[in-house]
Design an enzyme around this catalytic site. Structure first.
Site, short mmCIF file in Angstrom:
data_model
loop_
_atom_site.label_atom_id
_atom_site.label_comp_id
_atom_site.label_asym_id
_atom_site.label_seq_id
_atom_site.Cartn_x
_atom_site.Cartn_y
_atom_site.Cartn_z
CG ASP A 171 -49.63 29.63 38.48
OD1 ASP A 171 -48.59 29.10 38.07
OD2 ASP A 171 -50.77 29.24 38.16
NE ARG A 234 -55.67 14.51 41.24
CZ ARG A 234 -56.84 14.85 40.70
NH1 ARG A 234 -57.71 15.58 41.38
NH2 ARG A 234 -57.16 14.46 39.49
CG ASP A 258 -64.00 17.53 46.72
OD1 ASP A 258 -64.98 16.92 47.21
OD2 ASP A 258 -63.68 17.44 45.52
CD GLU A 263 -59.13 11.34 46.85
OE1 GLU A 263 -59.67 10.89 45.83
OE2 GLU A 263 -58.88 12.54 47.01
CG HIS A 281 -61.89 13.48 44.31
ND1 HIS A 281 -60.61 12.97 44.18
CD2 HIS A 281 -62.04 14.35 43.27
CE1 HIS A 281 -60.03 13.51 43.11
NE2 HIS A 281 -60.87 14.35 42.55
CB ILE A 282 -68.30 15.50 45.17
CG1 ILE A 282 -68.18 16.53 46.31
CG2 ILE A 282 -68.61 14.12 45.70
CD1 ILE A 282 -69.50 16.87 46.98
CB ALA A 284 -65.04 16.97 38.63
C1 MLT Z 1 -60.24 15.86 37.81
O1 MLT Z 1 -59.02 15.66 37.85
O2 MLT Z 1 -60.82 16.12 36.75
C2 MLT Z 1 -61.07 15.76 39.03
O3 MLT Z 1 -60.30 15.63 40.18
C3 MLT Z 1 -62.12 14.72 38.95
C4 MLT Z 1 -61.58 13.35 38.72
O4 MLT Z 1 -60.42 13.07 38.92
O5 MLT Z 1 -62.36 12.51 38.31
#
Ligand code: MLT
Length: 322
Positions: A171, A234, A258, A263, A281-282, A284
């Site tokens: 990081d 991302r 994901d 997209e 992209h699930i 969250a």
């Molecule tokens: C986020 O950035 O919180 C997640 O990728 C979910 C979203 O973008 O909705």
């Protein structure tokens, strides 16, 4: 003048409260029509988006009544934060409310890759019972390389420790003396060193000009041929063509994505590979995570429209334009 425009499918109990208390226009598909959004935005004092609505400088300039942009999620790459700040518009987001959900998906991806679960499921459903083809590896005793030791990277590492994994991390911005580093017994190192040592590489970095295309053919070639790559951050941080080549050339053992470079994604040979797991992209998207995210953003919007201060703001707690 209207109160709130919601341009994506953002639901939850606090959204219902917002609808009861304010004039909320709910248009979950509006993100697909940027021109129509641009035409309508001038009426509204607040907009609530997820990651698909592009909140550009042009949109912010047209939104001369706007007091707050509510981002129902953590990433800010779809919001022109500089323009919003210059225009005096509060940007509210949910930086950690979905981090447990994302960390759990990262773990699920690791387990699924290690145990070949999606491919074994497809095989069994097709009427086969091919046990030997689906012999996997344990997470126990393996080294997890966390790229980006922020809220999500940290929570992923905590869960991986419970599986008996060793943690190494890279990081650019983390303090190597931070207590979370000792708590995780993590070893901080350069990205190159991490790629060399890790059995699993899990990516948790935001999208920026520094991170776009960070994972390219050269990066994948530095990984172990037995290692797996997981991305729940991302899509644009990965060069997907390079990933396909790295998988075909057996530079790495498998990948789980994901998030995608585009997209929804265009058709790709990634979808034909048995050692690749793809989800839309699930990370969250859990009942609990979304309830927290939507609550925090809706409460901030309600506070700003009632003349109070936002709590989860990125730039300032009250609009600077009245
Ligand atoms: C986020 O950035 O919180 C997640 O990728 C979910 C979203 O973008 O909705």
């Amino acid at each position: 003048m209207r109160d709130v425009l919601v341009t994506e499918n953002i639901v939850g109990s606090e959204m219902e409260t917002l609808k009861n208390d304010f004039d909320v226009v709910f248009e979950p598909d509006l993100w697909k029509s940027p021109a129509r959004l641009l035409d309508t935005i001038s009426e509204f004092q607040a907009i609530i988006v997820r990651n698909q609505t592009k909140v550009t400088a042009e949109l912010i300039h047209a939104a001369f009544r706007l007091k707050i942009i509510g981002r129902a999620g953590a990433g800010l790459d779809n919001i022109d934060l500089k323009t919003a700040t210059r225009a005096g518009v509060v940007v509210s987001y949910a930086p950690e409310q979905n981090s447990i959900s994302v960390a759990e998906l990262a773990m699920a991806m690791m387990l699924s890759l290690a145990r070949k679960i999606p491919a074994a499921d497809r095989n069994t459903r097709s009427g086969e019972w091919d046990r030997h083809q689906f012999s996997g590896v344990e997470l126990y005793g393996k080294t997890l390389g966390i790229v980006g030791l922020g809220r999500i990277g940290y929570r992923t590492a905590v869960r991986a420790r419970a599986f008996g994994m060793d943690i190494i991390a890279h990081d650019e911005y983390a303090n190597p003396d931070a207590v979370i580093v000792s708590e995780l017994r993590a070893r901080m190192m350069s990205l190159n060193e991490l790629l060399k040592q890790a059995d699993f590489v899990s990516c948790h970095i935001p999208l920026s000009h520094e991170t776009v295309g960070l994972f390219n053919y050269g990066t994948f070639c530095r990984m172990k041929p037995t290692a797996f790559f997981i991305n729940t951050s991302r899509g644009e941080v990965v060069d997907e063509e390079a990933l396909v080549k790295a998988l075909k050339d057996k530079k790495i053992a498998g990948a789980a994505l994901d998030v995608r470079q585009q997209e929804p994604p265009v058709k790709s040979s990634l979808g034909e590979m048995d050692n690749v797991i793809l989800t839309p992209h699930i990370a969250a998207f859990t009942a609990e995570g979304q309830e927290r995210v939507v609550s925090s953003v809706c409460r901030d919007v309600a506070d700003i429209l009632s003349g109070r201060e936002a709590k989860n703001y990125v730039n300032f707690p009250k609009p600077k334009r009245i």
